[in-house]
Write an enzyme that holds these catalytic residues in place. Structure first.
Site, short mmCIF file in Angstrom:
data_model
loop_
_atom_site.label_atom_id
_atom_site.label_comp_id
_atom_site.label_asym_id
_atom_site.label_seq_id
_atom_site.Cartn_x
_atom_site.Cartn_y
_atom_site.Cartn_z
N ASP A 208 0.48 -16.90 -8.24
CA ASP A 208 0.07 -15.04 -7.56
C ASP A 208 0.41 -15.44 -6.37
OD1 ASP A 208 -0.98 -12.88 -7.69
OD2 ASP A 208 -2.92 -13.24 -7.55
N ASP B 292 0.45 -11.63 3.90
CA ASP B 292 -1.40 -11.55 4.79
C ASP B 292 -1.60 -12.67 5.81
OD1 ASP B 292 -0.59 -8.76 3.63
OD2 ASP B 292 -2.59 -8.88 1.88
O1 RIB Z 1 -0.91 -7.74 0.00
C1 RIB Z 1 -1.88 -8.21 -0.59
C2 RIB Z 1 -2.21 -6.87 -0.81
O2 RIB Z 1 -1.72 -5.65 -1.25
C3 RIB Z 1 -3.72 -6.66 -2.17
O3 RIB Z 1 -4.87 -7.65 -1.46
C4 RIB Z 1 -3.67 -4.84 -2.22
O4 RIB Z 1 -5.20 -4.89 -1.55
C5 RIB Z 1 -2.47 -4.78 -1.79
O5 RIB Z 1 -3.33 -3.84 -0.34
#
Ligand code: RIB
Length: 313
Positions: free
Chosen positions: A252, A258
């Site tokens: 996943d 992030d």
């Molecule tokens: O980058 C992943 C995120 O993008 C997810 O957690 C979802 O909430 C969207 O914001």
């Protein structure tokens, strides 16, 4: 590391609940398919994922965000407290619901996401200016909050002389990049690079052309293109470098970008070395794709350390 020497990152960004469903493939228009997996509601949001990732890697994190006055908001706040985030600048918004993302997870780990921003869109200039009283060493923001909030975060960062790191998701072709003024690190993924520049970073030459296009649009010290399973690409206005990936089995990809940006920023603040920071960020991104979910998939600094040691053997 003592608290005194720890760097402090201000994350101005989104907090979502992710409605996660697995699917064998994305249905065609008019088609209904049955998912064999269970569905879950898990904590996510690009801002929150970044904030928790940085905290798990040993950084002090101030999270400037908004959640709704609802059960999801309560659940997210409890989780952020467990991870030790500084929540003095997180507001519970009375007018809008907590943001929600629908995450469709296909076999092989590829995701497709639709976000209802809710309270995230109500982060305003005041929220952001107040958050700078936390005296951060760097600020990270993304495009999952309102444009005026992103621009206000950039302006305040530039005025206060705080390095600004932009994770360019979700990208929009019409975002006024020039208004960001000066950016320390600008980091889009492959899709975001294509949306912002019209160039898909498939080859090294494409990476360079896209990086130059971004640097022409805004004053950027380092462009760092996230290339997924191909690692990342760094451009500093003169030189470029491709940083090889760690080879892992992806289940996943949600939150990998992030986590990458959080790790890149934390390590860059610690070492001042963008190449070392990118190598570290590749390891953190790789570990994140080996687990399902957003915040639930983020690794701790110890896990990253042993992964890097093990990988080097
Ligand atoms: O980058 C992943 C995120 O993008 C997810 O957690 C979802 O909430 C969207 O914001």
């Amino acid at each position: 590391m003592t608290k005194m020497s720890m760097k402090r990152i201000l994350v101005v960004g989104s907090a979502n609940i992710d409605f996660l469903m697995t699917t064998p493939y994305v249905p065609a228009p008019g088609e209904t398919i049955v998912s064999e997996g269970a569905y879950t509601f898990v904590p996510g949001g690009k801002g929150a994922n970044t904030a928790v990732a940085a905290a798990k890697l040993g950084t002090q994190v101030v999270f400037c965000a908004r959640v709704g006055d609802d059960a999801y908001g309560d659940r997210l706040i409890s989780l952020y407290k467990e991870h030790g985030l500084d929540l003095r600048y997180l507001k519970v918004d009375k007018l809008e619901q907590t943001g929600l993302a629908v995450v469709l997870l296909e076999k092989g780990g590829v995701n497709r996401i639709i976000v209802y921003p809710g309270a995230n869109k109500r982060i305003n200039e005041n929220d952001i200016e107040n958050a700078f009283f936390s005296y951060p060493d760097a600020i990270i923001t993304q495009f999952e909050i309102g444009d005026t909030a992103v621009i206000s975060a950039a302006r305040t960062a530039n005025t206060e002389g705080v390095p600004l790191i932009i994770d360019a998701g979700p990208a929009r072709r019409d975002f006024p990049l020039a208004k960001l003024e000066q950016v320390e690190i600008f980091s889009p993924n492959e899709v975001e690079t294509e949306i912002l520049t019209g160039i898909r970073p498939n080859t090294l030459e494409d990476c360079l052309r896209a990086s130059i296009a971004l640097s022409n649009a805004v004053d950027i010290k380092y462009v760092v293109l996230k290339l997924g399973a191909r690692g990342c690409y760094i451009y500093d206005g003169k030189y470029c470098d491709i940083i090889s990936p760690f080879d892992v089995q992806s289940v996943d990809t949600t939150a990998a970008g992030d986590a990458f940006t959080a790790a890149l920023t934390a390590e860059y603040l610690r070492t001042g070395d963008i190449i070392a920071a990118a190598k570290y960020a590749n390891a953190v991104g790789a570990l994140t794709v080996t687990k399902v979910g957003a915040i639930s998939s983020l690794p701790s600094s110890l896990e990253v350390k042993s992964f890097i040691e093990e990988y080097g053997k």
